[in-house]
Design an enzyme around this catalytic site. Sequence first.
Site, mmCIF file in Angstrom:
data_model
loop_
_atom_site.group_PDB
_atom_site.id
_atom_site.type_symbol
_atom_site.label_atom_id
_atom_site.label_comp_id
_atom_site.label_asym_id
_atom_site.label_seq_id
_atom_site.Cartn_x
_atom_site.Cartn_y
_atom_site.Cartn_z
ATOM 1 N N ASP A 103 9.874 -13.368 39.604
ATOM 2 C CA ASP A 103 8.805 -13.341 40.587
ATOM 3 C C ASP A 103 9.434 -13.381 41.989
ATOM 4 O O ASP A 103 10.239 -12.513 42.316
ATOM 5 C CB ASP A 103 7.838 -14.512 40.320
ATOM 6 C CG ASP A 103 6.602 -14.513 41.185
ATOM 7 O OD1 ASP A 103 5.682 -13.717 40.917
ATOM 8 O OD2 ASP A 103 6.547 -15.325 42.135
ATOM 9 N N TYR A 233 4.551 -15.768 51.207
ATOM 10 C CA TYR A 233 3.617 -14.660 51.382
ATOM 11 C C TYR A 233 3.308 -14.444 52.869
ATOM 12 O O TYR A 233 3.111 -13.316 53.314
ATOM 13 C CB TYR A 233 2.317 -14.947 50.624
ATOM 14 C CG TYR A 233 2.507 -15.049 49.129
ATOM 15 C CD1 TYR A 233 2.464 -13.920 48.320
ATOM 16 C CD2 TYR A 233 2.748 -16.282 48.522
ATOM 17 C CE1 TYR A 233 2.648 -14.005 46.953
ATOM 18 C CE2 TYR A 233 2.940 -16.383 47.151
ATOM 19 C CZ TYR A 233 2.889 -15.245 46.372
ATOM 20 O OH TYR A 233 3.080 -15.338 45.018
ATOM 21 N N HIS A 296 3.232 -12.334 32.679
ATOM 22 C CA HIS A 296 4.056 -12.481 33.884
ATOM 23 C C HIS A 296 5.181 -13.500 33.718
ATOM 24 O O HIS A 296 6.300 -13.271 34.169
ATOM 25 C CB HIS A 296 3.160 -12.886 35.065
ATOM 26 C CG HIS A 296 3.898 -12.967 36.365
ATOM 27 N ND1 HIS A 296 4.445 -11.866 36.980
ATOM 28 C CD2 HIS A 296 4.208 -14.028 37.161
ATOM 29 C CE1 HIS A 296 5.036 -12.231 38.108
ATOM 30 N NE2 HIS A 296 4.913 -13.533 38.237
#
Length: 320
Positions: A103, A233, A296
């Site tokens: 990730d 982010y 994921h």
Amino acid sequence: MDLGEVNHQRIKTNGIMLHVVEKGSGPLVLLLHGFPEFWYSWRHQITFLASHGYHVVAPDLRGCGDSDSPLSPSSYTVLHLAGDLVGLLDYFGEQQAFVVGHDWGAVLGWHLSLLRPDRVKGLMAISVPYFPRDPVAKAIESFRERFGDGFYISQFQEPGRAERAFARYDYLTVMKKFFLINKTDLLVAPAGMEIIDHLQTPAVLPPWITEEELQVYADKFEESGFTGPLNYYRAMDLNWELSAPWQGAKVTVPTKCIVGDKDIGFDAYRTREYVQGDTFKGLVPDLEVVILDGHHFIHEERAHEVSQEILTFLQKLSVE
């Protein structure tokens, strides 16, 4: 899960203190976690790789777990993160390391390989392939234009917004909502809804993770909060600005990329087509792609297979 004897320490690097877990001796392997994780997400791989003759180091990346958490989102660019890792290599007296990332850890692995290929012996990227920088549009502008405000990354931009939304739930529920996503389309909430409200809370856990393991994550995030990880982010547009000098550059280190065929957007975002196509191979010339049956958090869901894939990759490069 019994990890046996592991060494915990805090290391000063790049102006901050990083907490790391290490085990074993031999060639250095860095295990880089993603969101919402900390070093514990590598519990299945740490002892396995150490038992096969590697010095395994799993840091809590900046802003996560027991590592320092700078306040400003501008302190979370890939340049800061790559600098943290170069400092770790210097601390351990190693010119090169094998890098395994999941990730955001994969994003960091890609950029460390791009910025400092001389320090990376090989890269294993899990769940996130390398996507080239758009020469025209900033990341968030592009996401908002394509997916709207309901897209999770769009919602994570405003400081405090996601934190307030998460706070409506207990930490264990937040962990369940993220770790147990079984949607394969994109993470986009309906208009007027926060993504955390849109995500389901499964009543039954899958066999690959226990309530106790999820509670370990919940307890750690109750201590550290979510702002540090969310700042990754919030630095995405700054990453776009700072990475302009590497526009069009290739990742030249030996690389293996593992993705789950039920990962978020694997088909909806055309990830399958991309990782199997010529564009990806052109950007990463020394590349092997492995697609596994899973979601994921494939390094936990298919822990044994992923550990074996990592070991095979490391052993192959060790004899070359």
